[in-house]
Design a protein around this motif. Structure first.
Motif, mmCIF file in Angstrom:
data_model
loop_
_atom_site.group_PDB
_atom_site.id
_atom_site.type_symbol
_atom_site.label_atom_id
_atom_site.label_comp_id
_atom_site.label_asym_id
_atom_site.label_seq_id
_atom_site.Cartn_x
_atom_site.Cartn_y
_atom_site.Cartn_z
ATOM 1 N N ASN A 21 12.838 -2.024 -14.873
ATOM 2 C CA ASN A 21 12.885 -0.907 -15.822
ATOM 3 C C ASN A 21 13.907 -1.158 -16.930
ATOM 4 O O ASN A 21 13.643 -0.875 -18.105
ATOM 5 N N THR A 24 12.587 -3.805 -19.307
ATOM 6 C CA THR A 24 11.547 -3.198 -20.136
ATOM 7 C C THR A 24 12.164 -2.325 -21.225
ATOM 8 O O THR A 24 11.733 -2.372 -22.386
ATOM 9 N N ALA A 25 13.187 -1.549 -20.889
ATOM 10 C CA ALA A 25 13.873 -0.724 -21.885
ATOM 11 C C ALA A 25 14.498 -1.608 -22.968
ATOM 12 O O ALA A 25 14.406 -1.296 -24.162
ATOM 13 N N LEU A 83 13.066 5.357 -19.119
ATOM 14 C CA LEU A 83 13.151 4.260 -18.150
ATOM 15 C C LEU A 83 14.563 4.133 -17.593
ATOM 16 O O LEU A 83 14.754 3.977 -16.380
ATOM 17 N N SER A 89 8.793 4.851 -14.737
ATOM 18 C CA SER A 89 9.005 3.479 -14.280
ATOM 19 C C SER A 89 7.713 2.694 -14.480
ATOM 20 O O SER A 89 6.670 3.252 -14.800
ATOM 21 N N VAL A 104 3.681 2.272 -17.964
ATOM 22 C CA VAL A 104 4.751 3.115 -17.443
ATOM 23 C C VAL A 104 4.260 4.559 -17.303
ATOM 24 O O VAL A 104 3.392 4.998 -18.042
#
Length: 133
Positions: A21, A24-25, A83, A89, A104
């Motif tokens: 997460n 990804t953020a 996230l 998530s 997500v």
């Protein structure tokens, strides 16, 4: 003994979810991923993210519109914050010809939180092990 092992496995998988997460953020905040649509599922929505890092393209406002670009950036920042604070998530990944997307969602969008399921881990590795023999 097994309970301690299961607890350690669960913590390891939860930490892995958290790391994914956060990565990804970071990709959202650096422009490598961006919202690429909306999936409607029973009871909620999920958001696919794609961009240059997944074989897609950097999403921009129509005709380079500053307002469009600002809206896209704001949406990406909001998704990154969700996230980071654990409200959404990673749910899945999608692969298509030449590109991929990370999907997500979470309770804030009406879908259940992604939880650690150690039985699924065991099934996966047992199935995977059949190919390694």
């Amino acid at each position: 003994m097994k309970n301690i092992e299961e607890e350690q496995d669960q913590k390891t998988v939860q930490a892995l979810y958290w790391d994914i997460n956060i990565v990804t953020a970071a990709l959202l905040l650096t422009g490598q991923l961006s919202m690429d649509g909306v999936f409607f599922e029973a009871g909620g929505i999920a958001i696919p993210l794609s961009g240059p890092i997944t074989g897609g393209y950097h999403i921009e406002g129509k005709s380079g519109s500053r307002v469009g670009n600002l809206v896209i950036d704001i949406v990406d920042i909001i998704i990154a914050i969700l996230l980071i604070i654990g409200q959404i998530s990673i749910r899945s990944t999608l692969f298509s010809s030449g590109r991929a997307a990370v999907v997500v969602s979470g309770p804030i969008f009406g879908l259940p939180k992604t939880e650690v399921d150690l039985r699924m881990k065991e099934q996966f590795f047992r199935h995977f092990g059949n190919f390694c023999l």
